[in-house]
Every structure is written in C-alpha cells, then in structure tokens.
Design an enzyme around this catalytic site. Structure first.
Site, PDB file in Angstrom:
ATOM      1  N   GLU A 118      -1.681 -10.511  -2.786  1.00  0.00           N
ATOM      2  CA  GLU A 118      -1.497  -9.108  -2.400  1.00  0.00           C
ATOM      3  C   GLU A 118      -1.862  -8.221  -3.574  1.00  0.00           C
ATOM      4  O   GLU A 118      -1.385  -8.420  -4.688  1.00  0.00           O
ATOM      5  CB  GLU A 118      -0.041  -8.862  -1.998  1.00  0.00           C
ATOM      6  CG  GLU A 118       0.316  -7.406  -1.784  1.00  0.00           C
ATOM      7  CD  GLU A 118       1.801  -7.162  -1.742  1.00  0.00           C
ATOM      8  OE1 GLU A 118       2.235  -6.029  -2.061  1.00  0.00           O
ATOM      9  OE2 GLU A 118       2.567  -8.100  -1.402  1.00  0.00           O
ATOM     10  N   LYS A 206       9.000  -7.770   4.968  1.00  0.00           N
ATOM     11  CA  LYS A 206       9.199  -7.843   3.522  1.00  0.00           C
ATOM     12  C   LYS A 206      10.614  -7.346   3.216  1.00  0.00           C
ATOM     13  O   LYS A 206      10.931  -6.176   3.436  1.00  0.00           O
ATOM     14  CB  LYS A 206       8.162  -6.971   2.810  1.00  0.00           C
ATOM     15  CG  LYS A 206       8.395  -6.797   1.322  1.00  0.00           C
ATOM     16  CD  LYS A 206       7.337  -5.885   0.708  1.00  0.00           C
ATOM     17  CE  LYS A 206       7.587  -5.643  -0.762  1.00  0.00           C
ATOM     18  NZ  LYS A 206       6.517  -4.817  -1.373  1.00  0.00           N
TER      19      LYS A 206
END
Length: 271
Positions: A118, A206
């Site tokens: 990411e 998340k």
C-alpha cells in the site's frame, strides 16, 4: 483550501492529485465507460475473506484486464483481488516523501516475497510510484492508501492501484472503487463503524488504529463475518497473534524496513 478538478468538479483533498485529474473530458468518459467495462461481481466476497478461503491460490484462468484497472494475470473480479491482498496476512505500507524513495523502499520487501503493498497518497509521488511498481512487479498487488475522497480514488485507479485503503469511512470512495472493480478497505475504530463500513460495501475493514488481538476476537464473536485488517502500531512480530485472533491480514508500516529479510519471509502466511 479546496482544489477543484477541472474534469470532475470534485474537491481533491490532496492538492497534488489535481493534476492527475486534468485529463480531457473524452478521456474521462473513456475511463468511466470504456469498451468492455463490466461491473465487478459481488457474490461471495465475505465468504472469501472469512478464513477458510484466505489461503487458496488465485485462479489463473481469468481474462484480460478491463480498460481502467490493469489487474494481476488471471484476476478480473474484485473478490479475487481482495483474496490476493490478504492471502499472505501482511499488507506492507510504504510511507516515504517521493516516488523514487517509495520504489526504493518497496523493492527489498517485494524481493523478500511480500506480494501486497500500500502506498499512501500523503506521498506526492505515490501515483508515479504505483505506476512504476505495477510495471516492474506485475505479480504483486499494489494499492493506494489514505484515499480520502472520490477524486483521489479515481486518480489512484487510473494510476494502476488495484485496491484502495482509507483511514475513515467515505461512501463515495467505496462507490468509486467498486465502479472500476477495485476493492476498498475503509477505516473503522469501533464496532459501530465496522458495521457501517460493511453496510456501505467494504471488501475488508481497516481497523485503525489497531487495538488489541482480544478486541478482534470480541468483535468477531458478534460479527463473525467481518474481515478485519488491523493497522497502525502493528509490529511484524505481532502479526501471527493478530491472525490467530481472526484478522484476515495486518497493515504493517515502517517497522518492516527494520526487520531482517529472513524474519519477514517466516511471517508470510503460506510462505
């Protein structure tokens, strides 16, 4: 100060993304309605993430990628990309100040076998780094983080991001990602926010900042179908405990750069 895209008319939270959206109107229409564009299939994405199928090999029979998202070989649908993102149990987060340093930091992790990265959009060069890493490491799954608004989501997907991560829940970000077949992992800090994220269509959630493994156990006791990705303050050595608690993966940041390569390899689920 708001920065308005000349194409979409949307406020871009990160000003350096405005130029990324400066394409012609005809180009944007091609991106949105390009030839062969199909909505991503939604069936079974929670089933894929709830543990039993997390380690299955990605199907290699698939089709050519669509006009917007350049996907992994053989991967077309959103649930397949999500499965690839969480398969190893670690999403490496590369936080640097520019494109070249991001690529430089990512290279040894990719060489060590990490397949899911990411790159937060707080880095002004994140989009260029995504382009380069997608070109240099086609087998990896490269995503964009800190995606705060719809305009940023569109810019990230255009740059080649295969999944989107946010520290908060912004429904238009999920809608934009899904429009182009990209999984979205919005942030949540409470049980209520986890439920809201799932209701909005999150492919995984998340959990930020990461609480404790016991918190994950407690949440999964009442929401056993919730695919949780603890992020923020997670050390590489702690990843097994989080996975044992039921998390589908963990987001791990700068600590990875200080971790010996052999130790990283031993942490990768299925390695």
């Amino acid at each position: 100060m708001a920065v308005i895209s000349p194409v979409t008319g949307l406020d871009v939270a990160q000003p350096h993304l405005a130029a990324e959206l400066g394409a012609s109107q005809s180009t944007l229409l091609w991106i949105i309605n390009g030839p062969g564009h199909r909505p991503a299939r939604r069936d079974g994405h929670h089933r894929v993430l709830c543990g039993r199928l997390a380690n299955r090999h990605v199907d290699r029979r698939g089709h050519h990628g669509g006009p917007v998202r350049r996907t992994l070989a053989g991967v077309r649908y959103r649930y397949e990309i999500t499965q690839a993102v969480v398969r190893q149990g670690i999403i490496a987060i590369i936080r640097t100040a520019d494109a070249s340093s991001a690529v430089q930091a990512a290279a040894p992790l990719l060489d060590a076998g990490i397949m899911s990265l990411e790159l937060p959009l707080t880095n002004p060069g994140a989009l260029e780094a995504i382009r380069q890493l997608r070109a240099d490491h086609p087998a990896a799954v490269i995503g964009a983080g800190s995606v705060l608004d719809e305009a940023s989501a569109v810019a990230a997907v255009r740059a080649g991001a295969q999944f989107l991560v946010a520290p908060n829940l912004n429904v238009p970000v999920i809608q934009a990602g899904h429009r182009y077949g990209a999984p979205v992992l919005p942030g949540a800090g409470s049980v209520s926010e986890v439920v809201q994220a799932l209701e909005a269509g999150a492919d995984a959630v998340k959990v930020f900042p990461a609480p404790t493994p016991q918190w994950v156990r407690d949440v999964l006791a009442v929401l056993p179908y919730a695919p949780l990705v603890p992020t923020g303050g997670v050390a590489p050595a702690d990843v097994p405990a989080w996975l044992e608690a039921g998390a589908v993966a963990c987001g791990v940041g700068s600590a990875l750069a200080r971790t010996p390569i052999d130790e990283i390899k031993s942490l990768l689920r299925g390695a």
